[in-house]
Design a protein around this motif. Structure first.
Motif, PDB file in Angstrom:
ATOM      1  N   CYS A 225       0.804  -1.232   0.000  1.00  0.00           N
ATOM      2  CA  CYS A 225       0.000   0.000   0.000  1.00  0.00           C
ATOM      3  C   CYS A 225       0.837   1.283   0.000  1.00  0.00           C
ATOM      4  CB  CYS A 225      -0.977   0.018   1.180  1.00  0.00           C
ATOM      5  SG  CYS A 225      -2.175  -1.322   1.139  1.00  0.00           S
ATOM      6  N   GLN A 226       2.139   1.192  -0.253  1.00  0.00           N
ATOM      7  CA  GLN A 226       2.983   2.371  -0.376  1.00  0.00           C
ATOM      8  C   GLN A 226       3.383   2.524  -1.839  1.00  0.00           C
ATOM      9  OE1 GLN A 226       6.027   1.305   2.649  1.00  0.00           O
ATOM     10  NE2 GLN A 226       5.536   3.321   3.482  1.00  0.00           N
ATOM     11  N   HIS A 227       3.437   3.765  -2.296  1.00  0.00           N
ATOM     12  CA  HIS A 227       3.785   4.052  -3.687  1.00  0.00           C
ATOM     13  C   HIS A 227       5.226   4.557  -3.753  1.00  0.00           C
ATOM     14  CE1 HIS A 227      -0.391   3.498  -4.777  1.00  0.00           C
ATOM     15  NE2 HIS A 227      -0.707   4.298  -3.781  1.00  0.00           N
ATOM     16  N   PHE A 228       5.972   4.075  -4.742  1.00  0.00           N
ATOM     17  CA  PHE A 228       7.372   4.440  -4.925  1.00  0.00           C
ATOM     18  C   PHE A 228       7.608   4.823  -6.378  1.00  0.00           C
ATOM     19  CE2 PHE A 228       7.063   1.276  -1.604  1.00  0.00           C
ATOM     20  CZ  PHE A 228       7.796   1.840  -0.572  1.00  0.00           C
ATOM     21  N   ALA A 229       8.430   5.827  -6.596  1.00  0.00           N
ATOM     22  CA  ALA A 229       8.807   6.230  -7.943  1.00  0.00           C
ATOM     23  C   ALA A 229      10.297   5.974  -8.123  1.00  0.00           C
ATOM     24  CB  ALA A 229       8.497   7.705  -8.164  1.00  0.00           C
ATOM     25  N   TYR A 230      10.719   5.689  -9.351  1.00  0.00           N
ATOM     26  CA  TYR A 230      12.131   5.499  -9.647  1.00  0.00           C
ATOM     27  C   TYR A 230      12.424   6.041 -11.039  1.00  0.00           C
ATOM     28  CZ  TYR A 230      10.385   1.394 -12.119  1.00  0.00           C
ATOM     29  OH  TYR A 230       9.690   0.569 -12.953  1.00  0.00           O
ATOM     30  N   TYR A 231      13.709   6.229 -11.309  1.00  0.00           N
ATOM     31  CA  TYR A 231      14.131   6.761 -12.609  1.00  0.00           C
ATOM     32  C   TYR A 231      15.513   6.204 -12.918  1.00  0.00           C
ATOM     33  CZ  TYR A 231      16.295   9.862  -9.236  1.00  0.00           C
ATOM     34  OH  TYR A 231      16.985  10.357  -8.152  1.00  0.00           O
ATOM     35  N   ALA A 232      16.024   6.498 -14.099  1.00  0.00           N
ATOM     36  CA  ALA A 232      17.303   5.937 -14.557  1.00  0.00           C
ATOM     37  C   ALA A 232      18.388   6.151 -13.508  1.00  0.00           C
ATOM     38  CB  ALA A 232      17.710   6.575 -15.876  1.00  0.00           C
ATOM     39  N   GLY A 233      19.090   5.077 -13.186  1.00  0.00           N
ATOM     40  CA  GLY A 233      20.156   5.099 -12.185  1.00  0.00           C
ATOM     41  C   GLY A 233      19.718   4.597 -10.822  1.00  0.00           C
ATOM     42  N   CYS A 234      18.419   4.533 -10.576  1.00  0.00           N
ATOM     43  CA  CYS A 234      17.927   4.054  -9.282  1.00  0.00           C
ATOM     44  C   CYS A 234      17.951   2.516  -9.233  1.00  0.00           C
ATOM     45  CB  CYS A 234      16.478   4.486  -9.062  1.00  0.00           C
ATOM     46  SG  CYS A 234      16.265   6.248  -8.786  1.00  0.00           S
ATOM     47  N   VAL A 235      18.125   2.003  -8.016  1.00  0.00           N
ATOM     48  CA  VAL A 235      17.984   0.575  -7.757  1.00  0.00           C
ATOM     49  C   VAL A 235      16.796   0.419  -6.822  1.00  0.00           C
ATOM     50  CG1 VAL A 235      19.021  -1.480  -6.742  1.00  0.00           C
ATOM     51  CG2 VAL A 235      20.446   0.096  -8.039  1.00  0.00           C
ATOM     52  N   ALA A 236      15.810  -0.341  -7.246  1.00  0.00           N
ATOM     53  CA  ALA A 236      14.634  -0.622  -6.420  1.00  0.00           C
ATOM     54  C   ALA A 236      14.834  -1.963  -5.746  1.00  0.00           C
ATOM     55  CB  ALA A 236      13.376  -0.648  -7.294  1.00  0.00           C
ATOM     56  N   ARG A 237      14.583  -2.028  -4.435  1.00  0.00           N
ATOM     57  CA  ARG A 237      14.753  -3.269  -3.681  1.00  0.00           C
ATOM     58  C   ARG A 237      13.400  -3.744  -3.183  1.00  0.00           C
ATOM     59  NH1 ARG A 237      15.090  -5.094   1.407  1.00  0.00           N
ATOM     60  NH2 ARG A 237      14.817  -3.036   2.305  1.00  0.00           N
ATOM     61  N   HIS A 238      13.070  -4.963  -3.555  1.00  0.00           N
ATOM     62  CA  HIS A 238      11.825  -5.589  -3.108  1.00  0.00           C
ATOM     63  C   HIS A 238      12.196  -6.757  -2.194  1.00  0.00           C
ATOM     64  CE1 HIS A 238       9.263  -3.718  -6.266  1.00  0.00           C
ATOM     65  NE2 HIS A 238      10.417  -3.681  -6.899  1.00  0.00           N
ATOM     66  N   PRO A 239      11.817  -6.703  -0.923  1.00  0.00           N
ATOM     67  CA  PRO A 239      12.094  -7.837  -0.039  1.00  0.00           C
ATOM     68  C   PRO A 239      11.364  -9.088  -0.514  1.00  0.00           C
ATOM     69  CG  PRO A 239      11.397  -5.907   1.212  1.00  0.00           C
ATOM     70  CD  PRO A 239      11.148  -5.617  -0.235  1.00  0.00           C
ATOM     71  N   ALA A 240      11.860 -10.243  -0.121  1.00  0.00           N
ATOM     72  CA  ALA A 240      11.217 -11.519  -0.475  1.00  0.00           C
ATOM     73  C   ALA A 240       9.840 -11.595   0.147  1.00  0.00           C
ATOM     74  CB  ALA A 240      12.073 -12.683  -0.019  1.00  0.00           C
TER      75      ALA A 240
END
Length: 84
Positions: free
Chosen positions: A69-84
């Protein structure tokens, strides 16, 4: 095998993404996988989960996702981490 040689095959998924597996069980990994995922502008990746932590490196463009239920934005150069 310490070196995984490139496989040029790519798969176009029903949602328009193009996936290219770079490392997975078929290529000898046991607890991780690496793939290139090309998402067309305006594309949506269906909600899903992974058994292992997932890291996403955005090479170009930008995007957003919702997790717990949280929203995240990313762009070129970012690393997004999703826990298992």
């Amino acid at each position: 095998m310490p070196v995984i040689y490139p496989d040029p095959s790519r798969t176009t998924l029903p949602d328009g993404r193009v996936r290219h597996w770079l490392a997975d069980r078929e290529k000898g990994t046991t607890s991780a996988s690496v793939h290139e995922n090309v998402i067309p502008a305006g594309g949506i990746v269906p909600a899903h989960r992974h058994d292992v932590e997932t890291l996403i490196l955005c090479l170009e463009g930008s995007g957003a996702w919702t997790m717990d239920c949280q929203h995240f934005a990313y762009y070129a150069g970012c690393v997004a981490r999703h826990p298992a």
